[in-house]
Design an enzyme around this catalytic site. Structure first.
Site, PDB file in Angstrom:
ATOM      1  N   ARG A  26       0.897  -1.272   0.134  1.00  0.00           N
ATOM      2  CA  ARG A  26       0.095   0.040  -0.002  1.00  0.00           C
ATOM      3  C   ARG A  26       0.871   1.147   0.100  1.00  0.00           C
ATOM      4  NH1 ARG A  26      -4.910  -1.854  -0.132  1.00  0.00           N
ATOM      5  NH2 ARG A  26      -5.223  -3.723   1.113  1.00  0.00           N
ATOM      6  N   ASN A  54       4.635   6.654 -13.506  1.00  0.00           N
ATOM      7  CA  ASN A  54       5.381   8.120 -13.455  1.00  0.00           C
ATOM      8  C   ASN A  54       6.748   8.127 -14.165  1.00  0.00           C
ATOM      9  OD1 ASN A  54       3.268   9.642 -12.719  1.00  0.00           O
ATOM     10  ND2 ASN A  54       3.759   9.131 -10.407  1.00  0.00           N
ATOM     11  N   HIS A  62       7.620   1.274 -10.684  1.00  0.00           N
ATOM     12  CA  HIS A  62       6.687   0.874  -9.740  1.00  0.00           C
ATOM     13  C   HIS A  62       5.325   1.403 -10.715  1.00  0.00           C
ATOM     14  CE1 HIS A  62       7.887   4.834  -8.698  1.00  0.00           C
ATOM     15  NE2 HIS A  62       6.587   5.222  -8.391  1.00  0.00           N
ATOM     16  N   MET A  63       4.428   0.711 -10.628  1.00  0.00           N
ATOM     17  CA  MET A  63       2.947   0.759 -10.867  1.00  0.00           C
ATOM     18  C   MET A  63       2.153   1.097  -9.848  1.00  0.00           C
ATOM     19  SD  MET A  63       0.376  -2.183 -12.392  1.00  0.00           S
ATOM     20  CE  MET A  63       0.852  -2.744 -13.856  1.00  0.00           C
ATOM     21  N   HIS A  64       1.361   2.254  -9.981  1.00  0.00           N
ATOM     22  CA  HIS A  64       0.415   2.788  -9.198  1.00  0.00           C
ATOM     23  C   HIS A  64      -0.723   2.253  -9.696  1.00  0.00           C
ATOM     24  CE1 HIS A  64       2.558   6.412  -7.406  1.00  0.00           C
ATOM     25  NE2 HIS A  64       3.323   6.143  -8.377  1.00  0.00           N
TER      26      HIS A  64
HETATM   27  P1  AMP Z   1       6.312   8.327  -7.832  1.00  0.00           P
HETATM   28  O1  AMP Z   1       5.875   9.584  -7.373  1.00  0.00           O
HETATM   29  O2  AMP Z   1       5.622   7.634  -8.925  1.00  0.00           O
HETATM   30  O3  AMP Z   1       7.775   7.925  -7.749  1.00  0.00           O
HETATM   31  O4  AMP Z   1       5.887   7.507  -6.580  1.00  0.00           O
HETATM   32  C1  AMP Z   1       6.135   6.976  -5.617  1.00  0.00           C
HETATM   33  C2  AMP Z   1       5.247   6.569  -4.535  1.00  0.00           C
HETATM   34  O5  AMP Z   1       5.740   6.029  -3.322  1.00  0.00           O
HETATM   35  C3  AMP Z   1       4.686   7.935  -3.799  1.00  0.00           C
HETATM   36  O6  AMP Z   1       2.996   7.766  -4.171  1.00  0.00           O
HETATM   37  C4  AMP Z   1       4.705   7.873  -2.146  1.00  0.00           C
HETATM   38  O7  AMP Z   1       3.664   8.214  -1.606  1.00  0.00           O
HETATM   39  C5  AMP Z   1       5.086   6.442  -2.207  1.00  0.00           C
HETATM   40  N1  AMP Z   1       6.070   5.949  -1.237  1.00  0.00           N
HETATM   41  C6  AMP Z   1       7.217   6.624  -0.589  1.00  0.00           C
HETATM   42  N2  AMP Z   1       7.623   6.024   0.366  1.00  0.00           N
HETATM   43  C7  AMP Z   1       6.779   5.246   0.777  1.00  0.00           C
HETATM   44  C8  AMP Z   1       6.918   4.164   1.625  1.00  0.00           C
HETATM   45  N3  AMP Z   1       7.943   3.949   2.567  1.00  0.00           N
HETATM   46  N4  AMP Z   1       5.941   2.864   1.708  1.00  0.00           N
HETATM   47  C9  AMP Z   1       5.005   3.078   0.507  1.00  0.00           C
HETATM   48  N5  AMP Z   1       4.949   4.025  -0.090  1.00  0.00           N
HETATM   49  C10 AMP Z   1       5.826   4.933  -0.426  1.00  0.00           C
END
Ligand code: AMP
Length: 116
Positions: free
Chosen positions: A30, A88, A101-103
């Protein structure tokens, strides 16, 4: 893997996460700052920087990531209502973590293009 990669550390269990799915080559957990009721990150266990670093040999793990997304959408109850998958890439997309990573985002109407 780079020593300072956040998601490599999450995959390794060195940084805690809330698991959603754990497969041989893919891990899902999550998002710590969810943009919607369901916001899960699906990552390859092996370090891949981002979409720009993908090679033909990464095809199998990409398929596994989408299979994981399908499973998660079903288990989270949003397969029928719909959801968004987002990668992203770089500064203008707001990418902050440089491990592919895939959201997977859903659980509410998401409006136009964007994370919701
Ligand atoms: P991006 O902006 O596409 O690089 O997405 C990175 C995502 O990682 C963001 O939505 C953050 O909220 C999420 N994120 C950062 N640190 C953590 C963590 N320790 N556990 C879970 N999600 C994280």
């Amino acid at each position: 893997m780079p020593d300072d990669c956040l998601f490599c550390k999450i995959v390794a269990g060195e940084i805690p996460s809330t698991p959603v799915l754990d497969r041989e080559n893919v891990y899902a957990f999550r998002d710590v700052a969810p943009a919607a009721p369901v916001h899960v990150l699906v990552v390859p266990k092996r370090h891949i920087g981002d979409v720009r670093d993908l090679q033909a040999a990464d095809g199998d793990v990409l398929i596994e990531m989408f299979q994981a997304a399908n499973e998660i959408a079903a288990s989270e109850g949003i397969a029928e209502t719909g959801y968004r998958v987002i990668f992203n890439v770089g500064r203008d997309a707001g990418q902050t973590v440089f491990h592919l990573h895939m959201h997977l985002v859903g659980g509410k109407p998401l409006g136009g293009v964007g994370p919701g």
